[in-house]
Motif scaffolding. Structure first.
Motif, PDB file in Angstrom:
ATOM      1  N   GLY A 263       0.804  -1.217   0.000  1.00 53.44           N
ATOM      2  CA  GLY A 263       0.000   0.000   0.000  1.00 53.44           C
ATOM      3  C   GLY A 263       0.839   1.271   0.000  1.00 53.44           C
ATOM      4  O   GLY A 263       0.404   2.306  -0.501  1.00 53.44           O
ATOM      5  N   GLN A 264       2.044   1.205   0.565  1.00 53.53           N
ATOM      6  CA  GLN A 264       2.894   2.397   0.596  1.00 53.53           C
ATOM      7  C   GLN A 264       3.306   2.797  -0.813  1.00 53.53           C
ATOM      8  O   GLN A 264       3.287   3.974  -1.166  1.00 53.53           O
ATOM      9  CB  GLN A 264       4.140   2.122   1.447  1.00 53.53           C
ATOM     10  N   GLU A 266       1.687   1.917  -3.528  1.00 54.21           N
ATOM     11  CA  GLU A 266       0.471   2.316  -4.244  1.00 54.21           C
ATOM     12  C   GLU A 266       0.101   3.755  -3.918  1.00 54.21           C
ATOM     13  O   GLU A 266      -0.271   4.524  -4.798  1.00 54.21           O
ATOM     14  CB  GLU A 266      -0.684   1.375  -3.877  1.00 54.21           C
ATOM     15  N   ALA A 267       0.213   4.109  -2.616  1.00 51.69           N
ATOM     16  CA  ALA A 267      -0.113   5.484  -2.233  1.00 51.69           C
ATOM     17  C   ALA A 267       0.831   6.457  -2.920  1.00 51.69           C
ATOM     18  O   ALA A 267       0.403   7.486  -3.443  1.00 51.69           O
ATOM     19  CB  ALA A 267      -0.042   5.637  -0.718  1.00 51.69           C
ATOM     20  N   ALA A 268       2.116   6.126  -2.936  1.00 59.54           N
ATOM     21  CA  ALA A 268       3.091   7.008  -3.582  1.00 59.54           C
ATOM     22  C   ALA A 268       2.797   7.107  -5.077  1.00 59.54           C
ATOM     23  O   ALA A 268       2.811   8.202  -5.646  1.00 59.54           O
ATOM     24  CB  ALA A 268       4.501   6.494  -3.347  1.00 59.54           C
ATOM     25  N   ASP A 269       2.511   5.968  -5.708  1.00 59.82           N
ATOM     26  CA  ASP A 269       2.160   5.973  -7.128  1.00 59.82           C
ATOM     27  C   ASP A 269       0.949   6.852  -7.385  1.00 59.82           C
ATOM     28  O   ASP A 269       0.927   7.657  -8.304  1.00 59.82           O
ATOM     29  CB  ASP A 269       1.823   4.544  -7.599  1.00 59.82           C
ATOM     30  N   SER A 270      -0.088   6.669  -6.538  1.00 58.09           N
ATOM     31  CA  SER A 270      -1.331   7.390  -6.795  1.00 58.09           C
ATOM     32  C   SER A 270      -1.138   8.896  -6.632  1.00 58.09           C
ATOM     33  O   SER A 270      -1.914   9.677  -7.143  1.00 58.09           O
ATOM     34  CB  SER A 270      -2.440   6.901  -5.863  1.00 58.09           C
ATOM     35  N   LEU A 271      -0.066   9.299  -5.905  1.00 57.96           N
ATOM     36  CA  LEU A 271       0.198  10.733  -5.773  1.00 57.96           C
ATOM     37  C   LEU A 271       1.072  11.243  -6.913  1.00 57.96           C
ATOM     38  O   LEU A 271       1.387  12.422  -6.976  1.00 57.96           O
ATOM     39  CB  LEU A 271       0.899  11.009  -4.444  1.00 57.96           C
ATOM     40  N   GLY A 272       1.491  10.338  -7.800  1.00 56.89           N
ATOM     41  CA  GLY A 272       2.277  10.762  -8.954  1.00 56.89           C
ATOM     42  C   GLY A 272       3.772  10.783  -8.721  1.00 56.89           C
ATOM     43  O   GLY A 272       4.526  11.311  -9.527  1.00 56.89           O
ATOM     44  N   LEU A 273       4.242  10.211  -7.592  1.00 59.75           N
ATOM     45  CA  LEU A 273       5.686  10.185  -7.350  1.00 59.75           C
ATOM     46  C   LEU A 273       6.357   9.195  -8.289  1.00 59.75           C
ATOM     47  O   LEU A 273       5.815   8.127  -8.566  1.00 59.75           O
ATOM     48  CB  LEU A 273       5.960   9.772  -5.896  1.00 59.75           C
ATOM     49  N   LYS A 274       7.554   9.557  -8.760  1.00 65.05           N
ATOM     50  CA  LYS A 274       8.284   8.652  -9.650  1.00 65.05           C
ATOM     51  C   LYS A 274       9.045   7.622  -8.815  1.00 65.05           C
ATOM     52  O   LYS A 274       9.180   7.767  -7.598  1.00 65.05           O
ATOM     53  CB  LYS A 274       9.265   9.462 -10.499  1.00 65.05           C
TER      54      LYS A 274
END
Lengths: 369, 257
Positions: A263-264, A266-274
């Motif tokens: 989930g960590q 996924e959360a970072a991905d969903s915020l657009g972090l590379k």
């Protein structure tokens, strides 16, 4: 405790019962809670009273602190002969480094302490500048120790003693961590080439004893390298020790990485972090925190493994100790030498261990109970 | 009345999410079958269905947390393909709230909220913090800004997660069972926040079992089962006059207790 009645919903927080706090109570519950426990406690006390006083006498009271040979020591008392250590102290610390250049080691050591303070302690004022300095410290230290550019050049074969241990240990520790992180990430990479390379490297390095690698570094490399290349032995050892430790480090960190919930990411991905931002800001801080005990364990192992360089002829404290023992004036003092070397290693490793506990405690972000 | 509202939506607003003939497999397992869905700007959609029906997978396809194998997904005129640039640009505009919050436990609440604006949008720290405080105010926990997520209750954590997504100023919000991991007492505080958000006109897709929420804010309710969209209708029609047998069964099971 009186069981006073309270109106439901108004029960206040009460102090814990008095029989669960205090020194006497601690002794009672921990040392004398049952007949067996009492018996074990008494036996241990007996042992300690028999063991500690003679040890203390030998180490301090009956010990000889001055003198020029073993005979003079024996004349002073039946205890340890620390005169030997103090006479050879410079050799133990500096190895065969030229006497008139030893200030450079002292200076480099002081600079190392400043670097450590900046890296390990985050409340140092103006830490940004100290950290920038920490990045150039390796170059300054190399220059100070090896010389050139205005300083007399000292061949690395003159390095020895505690100073050599510190050079190998600090280099190995500071380079194996970032390398281990990269290897751990590479091992999980989606690109097969990177993944296969990292796995083969880690498995090879872990599958071969460090002594073998050191032999390869000291003897075999000259067969592989083009003839005439002069590749400093100490540098070869540093590279081998670093690579060896980084393989272990990679596996320790991989353990940490796998403990981070999906989930960590996924959360970072969903915020657009590379990818690299996610790793640097989200995953690694958490994974490294979990891995602290394992990382420090590897550091300590690496630090103690530096003594293995004695096998390829580098004079670490143990090497110096063994050479000193061959001196006819000081025959038969191996206990003192090994105690001295042991104390040095213990202080370094114990400090690392305590620091890791401090760091773990500091990084707790949940409720502390 | 609701019917006119729905037709008006379809006429006035251009679709901001288009899913066309989309299929997805996990290995051999066909999870999503021929999904077709257009979402207009500002529309609120509630997706419900039994567990394993593919609802979470479907909304996770919209910001490419899951990859679809066939068909098209277009979000704000950007098609989701293997092109990382497209995926990143979609993720910047689409916020997501997870069942288990997925807050970053090593960062404070404020840092959780400012991380993406600072590192993805390159907004100066002070400005990002001001925005974050504003959103924390809106989810009613500004006083917790300097605590760590582990020190908050589940409801508070979920509200922080909502604020964290809002700090990126997304056009679309995806909610993946946002209240399923919460105690009954905390569900309300999170739903209230979501209702407020819905009233501000953001496009919203929400997987939830909170039928009260669906009735209150949804423009459309979608029922999924076995990886297919079985029924899609206005909340009134959906609850009062379900068309499909499977929907009737589902509704009778969740409403009759």
């Amino acid at each position: 405790m009186s069981n006073k009645l309270y109106v439901p919903g108004t029960h206040p927080d009460l102090p814990p019962p008095s029989n669960t706090v205090g020194v006497i109570n601690w002794l009672k519950t921990n040392l004398f809670s049952s007949p067996t426990n009492t018996f074990v406690t008494l036996v241990c006390l007996l042992f300690l009273t028999q063991l500690l006083p003679p040890m203390f006498n030998w180490l301090f009271i009956d010990a000889a602190y001055g003198g020029n040979s073993r005979q003079e020591c024996v004349a002073q008392g039946s205890g340890a002969c620390w005169a030997f250590i103090s006479e050879r102290l410079n050799l133990f610390v500096y190895g065969f480094y030229p006497i008139e250049e030893r200030w450079r080691i002292n200076l480099a050591f002081c600079l190392l302490l400043v670097t450590l303070a900046a890296v390990l302690w985050d409340r140092i004022p103006a830490r940004k500048y100290f950290l920038a300095y920490a990045c150039i410290f390796p170059f300054i230290a190399t220059w100070l120790l090896i010389g050139g550019l205005g300083l007399t050049e000292v061949p690395t074969s003159d390095f020895g003693g505690l100073m050599l241990t510190l050079v190998i240990g600090v280099t190995g520790i500071s380079f194996s961590l970032p390398l281990g992180v990269l290897l751990a990430l590479g091992r999980q990479s989606e690109l097969p080439i990177i993944r296969v390379f990292c796995i083969s490297f880690i498995e090879f390095m872990r599958g071969v004893p460090l002594i073998t690698l050191l032999f390869v570094a000291s003897n075999m490399l000259s067969y592989f390298l083009p003839p005439g290349t002069n590749f400093d032995l100490l540098l070869r050892v540093l590279i081998m020790v670093t690579l060896f430790a980084s393989a272990y480090m990679a596996e320790v960190i991989r353990g940490g990485l796998q403990a981070i919930p999906k989930g960590q990411i996924e959360a970072a991905d969903s915020l657009g972090l590379k990818y690299w931002s996610t790793m640097r800001l989200i995953i690694l801080p958490q994974a490294l925190k979990i891995s602290i005990p394992g990382i420090v364990n590897t550091f300590i192992g690496l630090y103690k493994d530096t003594t293995l360089v004695i096998i390829i002829g580098l004079m670490d404290p143990l090497g110096i100790g063994r050479a000193s023992l061959a001196d006819p004036a000081w025959l038969g003092l191996s206990i003192e030498v090994y105690i001295f070397v042991a104390i040095f290693f213990f202080l370094c490793c114990f400090s690392m261990s305590r620091y890791s506990l401090y760091l773990e405690d500091k990084l707790v972000t949940e409720h502390k109970h | 009345m609701t019917i006119t509202k729905a037709t008006k939506l379809e006429q006035d607003r251009q679709p901001c999410i288009i899913i066309k003939n989309m299929h997805k497999w996990y290995g051999d397992f066909h999870v999503l079958k021929n999904i077709n869905l257009d979402v207009s700007k500002g529309e609120k959609i509630v997706i419900c269905g039994p567990s394993g029906s593919g609802k979470s997978t479907m909304i996770r396809c919209i910001n490419r947390l899951e990859e679809h194998q066939e068909g098209q997904i277009i979000v704000d005129h950007v098609e989701l393909t293997n092109d990382l640039k497209n995926i990143e640009s979609v993720r910047r505009e689409v916020g997501m709230v997870f069942q288990h919050f997925n807050l970053f436990p090593h960062l404070t609440v404020l840092e959780n909220c400012t991380l993406a604006p600072i590192w993805v949008r390159r907004i100066p720290k002070a400005e990002a913090e001001a925005t974050a405080m504003q959103f924390l105010q809106r989810v009613k926990i500004p006083e917790q800004a300097n605590k760590y997520p582990g020190q908050l209750s589940g409801g508070q954590q979920q509200r922080v997660a909502i604020a964290r997504s809002l700090c990126m100023r997304p056009n679309i919000m995806l909610f993946d069972e946002p209240t399923s991991a919460l105690d009954p007492e905390m569900i309300k505080e999170v739903l209230d926040t979501m209702v407020e958000l819905a009233n501000e006109g953001i496009t919203m897709l929400c997987v939830t079992h909170e039928m009260g929420f669906a009735k209150q804010v949804a423009d459309r309710v979608i029922f999924m089962d076995g990886g297919e969209i079985i029924e899609s209708n206005t909340p009134q029609e959906f609850f009062d006059n379900p068309q499909h047998e499977r929907t009737k069964l589902f509704l009778s099971q969740i409403l009759d207790h």
